[in-house]
Design a protein around this motif. Structure first.
Motif, PDB file in Angstrom:
ATOM      1  N   LYS A  18     -15.915  -7.871 -14.672  1.00  0.00           N
ATOM      2  CA  LYS A  18     -16.949  -7.117 -13.626  1.00  0.00           C
ATOM      3  C   LYS A  18     -16.393  -7.808 -12.136  1.00  0.00           C
ATOM      4  N   ASP A  19     -15.939  -9.080 -11.870  1.00  0.00           N
ATOM      5  CA  ASP A  19     -15.936  -9.590 -10.595  1.00  0.00           C
ATOM      6  C   ASP A  19     -14.663  -8.804 -10.083  1.00  0.00           C
ATOM      7  N   ARG A  20     -13.622  -8.613 -10.960  1.00  0.00           N
ATOM      8  CA  ARG A  20     -12.458  -7.771 -10.620  1.00  0.00           C
ATOM      9  C   ARG A  20     -13.014  -6.328 -10.040  1.00  0.00           C
ATOM     10  N   GLU A  21     -13.533  -5.770 -11.017  1.00  0.00           N
ATOM     11  CA  GLU A  21     -14.266  -4.409 -10.558  1.00  0.00           C
ATOM     12  C   GLU A  21     -14.872  -4.667  -9.179  1.00  0.00           C
ATOM     13  N   ASP A  22     -15.789  -5.366  -8.991  1.00  0.00           N
ATOM     14  CA  ASP A  22     -16.517  -5.491  -7.620  1.00  0.00           C
ATOM     15  C   ASP A  22     -15.475  -5.590  -6.508  1.00  0.00           C
ATOM     16  N   LEU A  23     -14.383  -6.507  -6.673  1.00  0.00           N
ATOM     17  CA  LEU A  23     -13.495  -6.914  -5.646  1.00  0.00           C
ATOM     18  C   LEU A  23     -12.748  -5.432  -5.354  1.00  0.00           C
ATOM     19  N   LEU A  24     -12.301  -4.845  -6.177  1.00  0.00           N
ATOM     20  CA  LEU A  24     -11.437  -3.609  -6.027  1.00  0.00           C
ATOM     21  C   LEU A  24     -12.475  -2.686  -5.171  1.00  0.00           C
ATOM     22  N   ARG A  25     -14.008  -2.464  -5.726  1.00  0.00           N
ATOM     23  CA  ARG A  25     -14.569  -1.598  -4.983  1.00  0.00           C
ATOM     24  C   ARG A  25     -14.874  -2.015  -3.404  1.00  0.00           C
ATOM     25  N   LYS A  26     -14.928  -3.541  -3.184  1.00  0.00           N
ATOM     26  CA  LYS A  26     -14.858  -4.011  -1.803  1.00  0.00           C
ATOM     27  C   LYS A  26     -13.826  -3.652  -0.982  1.00  0.00           C
ATOM     28  N   MET A  27     -12.564  -3.605  -1.861  1.00  0.00           N
ATOM     29  CA  MET A  27     -11.381  -3.262  -1.073  1.00  0.00           C
ATOM     30  C   MET A  27     -11.070  -1.872  -0.920  1.00  0.00           C
ATOM     31  N   ARG A  28     -11.603  -1.000  -1.702  1.00  0.00           N
ATOM     32  CA  ARG A  28     -11.689   0.376  -1.244  1.00  0.00           C
ATOM     33  C   ARG A  28     -12.617   1.000  -0.170  1.00  0.00           C
ATOM     34  N   GLN A  64     -15.466  -9.818  10.133  1.00  0.00           N
ATOM     35  CA  GLN A  64     -15.499 -11.028   9.235  1.00  0.00           C
ATOM     36  C   GLN A  64     -13.921 -11.151   8.343  1.00  0.00           C
ATOM     37  N   TYR A  65     -13.495 -10.014   8.123  1.00  0.00           N
ATOM     38  CA  TYR A  65     -12.048  -9.951   7.482  1.00  0.00           C
ATOM     39  C   TYR A  65     -10.898 -10.251   8.124  1.00  0.00           C
ATOM     40  N   ILE A  66     -11.030 -10.295   9.276  1.00  0.00           N
ATOM     41  CA  ILE A  66      -9.797 -10.409  10.207  1.00  0.00           C
ATOM     42  C   ILE A  66      -9.518 -11.941  10.564  1.00  0.00           C
ATOM     43  N   GLY A  86     -11.119  16.469   4.150  1.00  0.00           N
ATOM     44  CA  GLY A  86     -10.873  15.833   5.356  1.00  0.00           C
ATOM     45  C   GLY A  86     -11.596  14.525   5.510  1.00  0.00           C
ATOM     46  N   ILE A  87     -12.204  13.991   4.434  1.00  0.00           N
ATOM     47  CA  ILE A  87     -13.101  12.796   4.475  1.00  0.00           C
ATOM     48  C   ILE A  87     -12.182  11.533   4.144  1.00  0.00           C
ATOM     49  N   TRP A  88     -11.989  10.446   4.608  1.00  0.00           N
ATOM     50  CA  TRP A  88     -11.405   9.448   4.130  1.00  0.00           C
ATOM     51  C   TRP A  88     -11.367   8.863   2.769  1.00  0.00           C
ATOM     52  N   GLU A  89     -10.432   8.676   2.135  1.00  0.00           N
ATOM     53  CA  GLU A  89     -10.702   8.008   0.713  1.00  0.00           C
ATOM     54  C   GLU A  89      -9.513   7.244   0.503  1.00  0.00           C
ATOM     55  N   THR A  90      -9.812   6.065  -0.286  1.00  0.00           N
ATOM     56  CA  THR A  90      -8.845   5.182  -0.907  1.00  0.00           C
ATOM     57  C   THR A  90      -8.215   5.593  -1.868  1.00  0.00           C
ATOM     58  N   THR A  91      -6.755   5.927  -2.020  1.00  0.00           N
ATOM     59  CA  THR A  91      -6.258   6.715  -3.032  1.00  0.00           C
ATOM     60  C   THR A  91      -5.269   5.728  -3.912  1.00  0.00           C
ATOM     61  N   GLY A  92      -4.987   4.619  -3.387  1.00  0.00           N
ATOM     62  CA  GLY A  92      -4.125   3.881  -4.181  1.00  0.00           C
ATOM     63  C   GLY A  92      -4.451   2.362  -3.836  1.00  0.00           C
ATOM     64  N   ILE A  93      -4.117   1.422  -4.883  1.00  0.00           N
ATOM     65  CA  ILE A  93      -4.258   0.216  -4.361  1.00  0.00           C
ATOM     66  C   ILE A  93      -3.038  -0.689  -5.420  1.00  0.00           C
ATOM     67  N   ILE A  94      -2.114  -1.157  -4.752  1.00  0.00           N
ATOM     68  CA  ILE A  94      -0.947  -1.903  -5.691  1.00  0.00           C
ATOM     69  C   ILE A  94      -0.817  -3.350  -5.244  1.00  0.00           C
ATOM     70  N   GLY A  95      -0.292  -4.328  -6.057  1.00  0.00           N
ATOM     71  CA  GLY A  95      -0.158  -5.576  -5.533  1.00  0.00           C
ATOM     72  C   GLY A  95       1.605  -5.653  -5.362  1.00  0.00           C
ATOM     73  N   ARG A  96       1.673  -6.632  -4.480  1.00  0.00           N
ATOM     74  CA  ARG A  96       3.127  -6.762  -4.001  1.00  0.00           C
ATOM     75  C   ARG A  96       3.236  -8.339  -4.115  1.00  0.00           C
ATOM     76  N   SER A 118     -10.284 -18.846  -2.416  1.00  0.00           N
ATOM     77  CA  SER A 118     -11.644 -18.341  -2.854  1.00  0.00           C
ATOM     78  C   SER A 118     -11.906 -17.099  -3.172  1.00  0.00           C
ATOM     79  N   MET A 119     -10.797 -16.145  -3.308  1.00  0.00           N
ATOM     80  CA  MET A 119     -10.994 -14.969  -3.435  1.00  0.00           C
ATOM     81  C   MET A 119     -11.658 -13.902  -2.408  1.00  0.00           C
ATOM     82  N   LYS A 120     -11.627 -14.597  -1.199  1.00  0.00           N
ATOM     83  CA  LYS A 120     -12.025 -13.725  -0.008  1.00  0.00           C
ATOM     84  C   LYS A 120     -10.711 -12.797   0.507  1.00  0.00           C
ATOM     85  N   PRO A 121     -11.321 -11.534   0.760  1.00  0.00           N
ATOM     86  CA  PRO A 121      -9.941 -10.767   1.421  1.00  0.00           C
ATOM     87  C   PRO A 121      -9.905 -10.770   2.927  1.00  0.00           C
ATOM     88  N   TRP A 122      -8.623 -10.905   3.231  1.00  0.00           N
ATOM     89  CA  TRP A 122      -8.467 -10.986   4.711  1.00  0.00           C
ATOM     90  C   TRP A 122      -7.516  -9.775   4.912  1.00  0.00           C
TER      91      TRP A 122
END
Length: 251
Positions: free
Chosen positions: A175-185, A27-29, A134-144, A214-218
């Motif tokens: 709250k919406d910002r935190e939810d979006l970042l959680r979704k991206m992680r 759904q995100y592609i 050895g577990i996958w983890e989101t370690t960084g998020i940065i804007g470009r 609409s703030m949907k991540p792709w």
């Protein structure tokens, strides 16, 4: 053999086809096809704007933004780097594009009208690595943020690296910002796990995520050799230190 399995992941087409088989990730592609005269016509008449990109390539090199200037007309335009060309018919538009692509393998992708910071488009790099267990983890998020006049956001193409909170704050409540970042992680980890099922010999990925109006991540692109040093450009170095620590562990 190990090196061969990893090297195939330079193909954006292969990565897209691996990920699109996952029901949750699909759904995100954005719609993506191999570039032909017919596929470009179908995509540009359906979406109005598309991105044309090399199947293999880095740093945004060779990426083209193409659009039908007004729906239902024969006026077309494309931009590569800072150069723009306009055409009054589809055939001349496509023939000009062929001179740019030079028979190399290209893809055409549904255009995302990216959220902007001020007047400039931005996207988001999500760094995902194996942690010490050895577990996958989101370690960084940065804007470009894209360089003025350019269509790509890559730092190596003149883009500006900005803390993600600064980019999202004008658009979202806390709250919406935190939810979006959680979704991206979560999305970053899902992508890493899905690719790992078929190509197990890598330890980190960089997922480029675009947000539409609409703030949907792709998922714009997935890089299996992401640049870890971009996180050093942030004032807060904690993210950079973690990324580099995990990188050393996985060497």
């Amino acid at each position: 053999m190990k090196g061969n399995r990893v090297s195939t992941l330079t193909s954006k087409w292969i990565k897209t086809n691996v990920l699109i088989r996952d029901n949750e990730i699909r759904q995100y592609i954005p719609m993506t096809l191999r570039l032909t005269k017919e596929s470009l016509w179908g995509m540009i008449t359906k979406y109005g704007m598309v991105y044309i990109k090399p199947e293999r390539g880095t740093y945004g090199n060779g990426v083209i933004r193409a659009e039908m200037l007004k729906r239902g007309t024969s006026s077309f335009q494309y931009q590569i780097d800072t150069r723009t060309k306009t055409f009054n018919d589809y055939d001349s538009f496509y023939q000009s594009l062929l001179k740019v692509t030079k028979k190399r393998s290209y893809l055409v992708q549904m255009g995302i009208h990216l959220l902007k910071h001020g007047k400039h488009r931005f996207d988001i790099r999500v760094m995902v690595q194996r942690n010490p267990k050895g577990i996958w983890e989101t370690t960084g998020i940065i804007g470009r943020v894209a360089h003025p006049g350019k269509i790509v956001t890559n730092y190596h193409s003149g883009g500006k690296l900005v803390a993600i909170e600064k980019l999202l704050t004008p658009h979202l409540a806390t709250k919406d910002r935190e939810d979006l970042l959680r979704k991206m992680r979560k999305l970053g980890v899902m992508i890493a796990k899905r690719l790992q099922q078929q190509y197990p010999n890598f330890h980190q990925i960089g997922v480029d995520v675009g947000l539409d109006l609409s703030m949907k991540p792709w998922i714009i692109e997935v890089n299996t050799s992401p640049d870890p040093y971009i996180f050093n450009k942030l004032a807060d170095k904690s993210m950079y230190r973690k990324v580099m620590r995990y990188r050393r562990l996985n060497r």
